[in-house]
Enzyme design. Structure first.
Site, mmCIF file in Angstrom:
data_model
loop_
_atom_site.group_PDB
_atom_site.id
_atom_site.type_symbol
_atom_site.label_atom_id
_atom_site.label_comp_id
_atom_site.label_asym_id
_atom_site.label_seq_id
_atom_site.Cartn_x
_atom_site.Cartn_y
_atom_site.Cartn_z
ATOM 1 C CD GLN A 26 -2.990 -1.123 2.230
ATOM 2 O OE1 GLN A 26 -2.718 -1.722 3.254
ATOM 3 N NE2 GLN A 26 -4.121 -0.446 2.093
ATOM 4 N NE ARG A 83 -0.297 -4.619 11.969
ATOM 5 C CZ ARG A 83 -1.341 -4.789 11.159
ATOM 6 N NH1 ARG A 83 -2.259 -3.843 11.047
ATOM 7 N NH2 ARG A 83 -1.491 -5.905 10.478
ATOM 8 C CG HIS A 128 -0.991 -5.946 5.326
ATOM 9 N ND1 HIS A 128 -1.161 -5.283 6.521
ATOM 10 C CD2 HIS A 128 -2.069 -5.636 4.579
ATOM 11 C CE1 HIS A 128 -2.287 -4.582 6.487
ATOM 12 N NE2 HIS A 128 -2.867 -4.769 5.303
ATOM 13 C CG ASN A 172 -3.600 -7.191 8.067
ATOM 14 O OD1 ASN A 172 -3.821 -6.678 9.151
ATOM 15 N ND2 ASN A 172 -4.277 -6.865 6.969
ATOM 16 C CD GLU A 173 -7.898 -6.755 8.009
ATOM 17 O OE1 GLU A 173 -8.137 -6.788 6.795
ATOM 18 O OE2 GLU A 173 -8.212 -5.794 8.736
ATOM 19 C CG ASN A 315 -6.449 -4.942 11.710
ATOM 20 O OD1 ASN A 315 -5.687 -4.649 12.637
ATOM 21 N ND2 ASN A 315 -6.030 -5.264 10.505
ATOM 22 C CE1 TYR A 317 -9.767 -1.402 9.610
ATOM 23 C CE2 TYR A 317 -9.848 0.974 9.327
ATOM 24 C CZ TYR A 317 -9.143 -0.206 9.284
ATOM 25 O OH TYR A 317 -7.822 -0.202 8.925
ATOM 26 C CD GLU A 384 -5.196 -2.488 9.458
ATOM 27 O OE1 GLU A 384 -6.295 -2.225 8.908
ATOM 28 O OE2 GLU A 384 -4.356 -3.231 8.947
ATOM 29 C CD1 TRP A 428 -6.105 2.234 7.243
ATOM 30 C CD2 TRP A 428 -4.331 0.931 7.708
ATOM 31 N NE1 TRP A 428 -5.544 1.858 6.057
ATOM 32 C CE2 TRP A 428 -4.465 1.057 6.310
ATOM 33 C CE3 TRP A 428 -3.283 0.171 8.227
ATOM 34 C CZ2 TRP A 428 -3.573 0.428 5.425
ATOM 35 C CZ3 TRP A 428 -2.426 -0.448 7.354
ATOM 36 C CH2 TRP A 428 -2.581 -0.312 5.964
ATOM 37 C CD GLU A 435 -8.686 0.838 1.649
ATOM 38 O OE1 GLU A 435 -7.568 0.892 2.184
ATOM 39 O OE2 GLU A 435 -9.596 0.133 2.065
ATOM 40 C CD1 TRP A 436 -6.479 -2.887 0.909
ATOM 41 C CD2 TRP A 436 -4.958 -3.888 -0.384
ATOM 42 N NE1 TRP A 436 -5.362 -3.169 1.678
ATOM 43 C CE2 TRP A 436 -4.433 -3.779 0.921
ATOM 44 C CE3 TRP A 436 -4.174 -4.493 -1.379
ATOM 45 C CZ2 TRP A 436 -3.158 -4.244 1.256
ATOM 46 C CZ3 TRP A 436 -2.892 -4.958 -1.035
ATOM 47 C CH2 TRP A 436 -2.417 -4.838 0.269
HETATM 48 C C1 GBH Z 1 -7.890 -3.312 6.591
HETATM 49 O O1 GBH Z 1 -8.913 -4.143 6.160
HETATM 50 C C2 GBH Z 1 -6.611 -3.656 5.925
HETATM 51 O O2 GBH Z 1 -5.769 -4.373 6.796
HETATM 52 C C3 GBH Z 1 -5.889 -2.481 5.359
HETATM 53 O O3 GBH Z 1 -4.904 -2.931 4.489
HETATM 54 C C4 GBH Z 1 -6.885 -1.563 4.687
HETATM 55 O O4 GBH Z 1 -6.271 -0.532 3.984
HETATM 56 C C5 GBH Z 1 -7.762 -0.999 5.749
HETATM 57 O O5 GBH Z 1 -8.309 -1.997 6.541
HETATM 58 C C6 GBH Z 1 -8.889 -0.114 5.244
HETATM 59 O O6 GBH Z 1 -9.803 -0.833 4.475
HETATM 60 O O7 GBH Z 1 -18.302 -5.723 2.530
HETATM 61 O O8 GBH Z 1 -18.472 -7.868 3.589
HETATM 62 O O9 GBH Z 1 -16.826 -7.530 1.863
HETATM 63 C C7 GBH Z 1 -10.179 -3.666 6.504
HETATM 64 C C8 GBH Z 1 -11.149 -4.706 6.890
HETATM 65 C C9 GBH Z 1 -12.905 -6.048 6.248
HETATM 66 C C10 GBH Z 1 -12.870 -3.811 5.485
HETATM 67 C C11 GBH Z 1 -13.850 -6.387 5.152
HETATM 68 C C12 GBH Z 1 -13.815 -4.131 4.385
HETATM 69 C C13 GBH Z 1 -15.525 -5.530 3.695
HETATM 70 C C14 GBH Z 1 -16.528 -6.482 4.190
HETATM 71 N N1 GBH Z 1 -12.084 -4.946 5.834
HETATM 72 N N2 GBH Z 1 -14.632 -5.225 4.780
HETATM 73 S S1 GBH Z 1 -17.608 -6.938 2.955
#
Ligand code: GBH
Length: 490
Positions: A26, A83, A128, A172-173, A315, A317, A384, A428, A435-436
């Site tokens: 990223q 991190r 990651h 990570n996740e 993590n 949010y 995060e 974060w 952002e992916w």
């Molecule tokens: C993190 O993932 C990552 O570790 C990081 O790289 C990224 O930049 C950051 O957060 C911000 O996104 O709609 O059911 O598909 C975030 C966790 C979990 C967020 C899945 C988006 C989508 C669920 N993610 N979620 S769904």
């Protein structure tokens, strides 16, 4: 609910880690610099059609060259931890230890040295999401033979960096790795096998995690005296009706299918939650599979996996409401259908630039309490937590300021009132970054970057000042200048 809204003045433990986070793909760029191998994200972005605007991480924030600027920013903010992640193909271009890229090793070694000089503790994630493409060519996480190269890679990192790195995160996740990478295909490698491969890849990741933990425990812990754990992502899930037993149960089931999938084996007994084994087993039979789509661990594997994390990396949010859809044996084979949970977010919760992210500060406190209840009194690092805004130069990022203030205050309540052993908080992200699948359209950074500017000049947003003031005060004291404007009103 006044308990949810009241602001708590108070300070965090003296040794609390105040951190921010990034990840290699990223922020680094340098996608083919100095002998780096290709990762699945290089392949995925270069192929086109997967990411907003066909954005890539080829240059990203150029932190491959500008890492000292990033460290200076953290130092200015008073942060005492950082991190970041190591790009596996930057140190091992073909994924194996047959071919070590010393230039890649030197890059991370330099970053670590610069952090230590700035008195910032490195917390290093091994995976990651940027898997070496060479290992993907053999099936990636769906091929059990990947466990050994991952372990070799982990061992190399412990060997080269472990004299200076005392906090390690294996994965990570894993939920995102499997769900979005092998389930919906929104992330690299873009596989869409939502009912089956999500479970087999997760199975292999759990085993790979356990093996790396044992490698550290057996070979390095004594000499290096560090800690190694895993980072899991989860929403908090609140029952839509607390007086309705079926929605209370559905909310808990949802947490089991998300967090429990990994945390139950690692922190409880080496095995998946009963509710997952039961539902996926029953549905698989009804769907005509001759065994459950959820693989089984042997007794030996269970014993090997149980207890393989020195802390709980979280993590978090956002949150959602849940209700029971009733056990339905006629669903398609799909992770989404396997839990029989309905979910929604409240329209009243403030939005962000990310469709999935609404602001729900009380959720982090409840999730931390749920983790303590479910997994015991473990050290927890929030690895995060953060808020996204749009691709505009909005330096007075008011919502992010409110988000951090409010969520950090809820973490304080988790420590002070609920006695959860939270060891650190990680914002974060330090920087706006790739952002992916959303490319550069969603910005999580406390520092603004214009990605059309060749120099990738870093411009701090006001949230850096707000976070720095919280850090400087070790929490919340009366008279803080940023406080009145940063309390959430909803
Ligand atoms: C993190 O993932 C990552 O570790 C990081 O790289 C990224 O930049 C950051 O957060 C911000 O996104 O709609 O059911 O598909 C975030 C966790 C979990 C967020 C899945 C988006 C989508 C669920 N993610 N979620 S769904």
């Amino acid at each position: 609910d006044p308990e949810r809204d009241a602001f708590l003045y108070g300070t965090f433990p003296d040794d609390f880690a105040w951190s921010s986070a990034t990840s290699s793909y990223q922020i680094e760029g340098g996608w083919n610099a100095d002998g780096k191998g290709e990762s699945i994200w290089d392949t995925f972005t270069h192929e086109g059609g997967h990411v907003q605007n066909n954005d890539t991480g080829d240059v990203a924030c150029d932190s491959y060259n500008k890492y000292q600027d990033d460290i200076d920013t953290m130092k200015d903010m008073g942060l005492n931890a950082y991190r970041f992640s190591i790009s596996w193909p930057r140190v091992l271009p073909d994924g194996t230890i047959d071919n070590i890229n010393e230039a890649g090793i030197k890059y991370y070694s330099d970053v670590i040295d610069a952090l230590i000089l700035a008195e910032i503790t490195p917390m290093v994630t091994l995976y990651h999401w940027d898997l070496p493409q060479a290992l993907m060519d053999d099936g990636g996480w769906d091929n059990e033979t990947i466990i050994d190269p991952f372990n070799d890679y982990a061992n190399l990192c412990f060997e080269r960096f472990g004299n200076r790195v005392k906090l390690w995160i294996t994965f990570n996740e894993p939920w995102v790795v499997t769900l979005l990478g092998y389930g919906t295909g929104e992330h690299a490698p873009g596989i869409e096998e939502i009912g089956t491969t999500v479970y087999t890849t997760s199975h292999n990741i759990i085993k790979a995690h356990a093996k790396a933990w044992h490698t550290y425990d057996d070979n390095w812990r004594q000499s290096q005296a560090g800690q190694i754990g895993i980072t899991l992502n989860s929403n908090f899930v609140e029952p839509i009706d607390r007086d309705d037993a079926s929605s209370v149960e559905a909310a808990d089931r949802s947490l089991q299918f998300n967090l429990g999938w990994y945390a139950h084996p690692i922190f409880i007994n080496g095995d998946y939650p009963e509710v997952m084994k039961d539902r996926i087993g029953q549905k698989s039979m009804a769907q005509g599979f001759n065994e459950s789509r959820l693989p089984e661990f042997t007794d030996e594997e269970k014993a090997y996996i149980n207890g393989t994390s020195d802390f709980f990396g979280l993590n978090h949010y956002t949150s959602n409401y849940a209700w029971d859809l009733g056990l339905n044996l006629n669903t398609d084979p799909s992770y989404w259908a396997d839990s029989d949970v309905g979910s929604m977010q409240d329209d009243a919760w403030p939005t962000s630039a990310s469709s999935w992210l609404r602001v729900v500060p009380w959720g982090i406190r409840r999730l931390l309490a749920w983790i303590k209840k479910e997994y015991g009194d473990l050290p927890v690092y929030v690895t995060e937590n953060g808020y996204s805004d749009e691709d505009v130069r909005e330096l007075d990022d008011v919502m992010r300021q409110k988000y951090y203030t409010s969520y950090i205050n809820e973490v304080l309540k988790a420590i002070e009132v609920d006695e959860v052993d939270v060891k650190g908080y990680t914002a974060w992200s330090l920087l706006d970054n790739f952002e992916w699948a959303e490319g550069y359209t969603e910005r999580f950074g406390m520092v603004y970057i214009d990605f059309s500017d060749e120099d990738r000049i870093r411009v701090p947003k006001i949230s850096t000042e707000v976070y720095a003031e919280i850090v400087a005060n070790h929490g919340f004291i009366k008279g803080m200048t940023t406080m009145p404007t940063t309390m959430m009103t909803t």
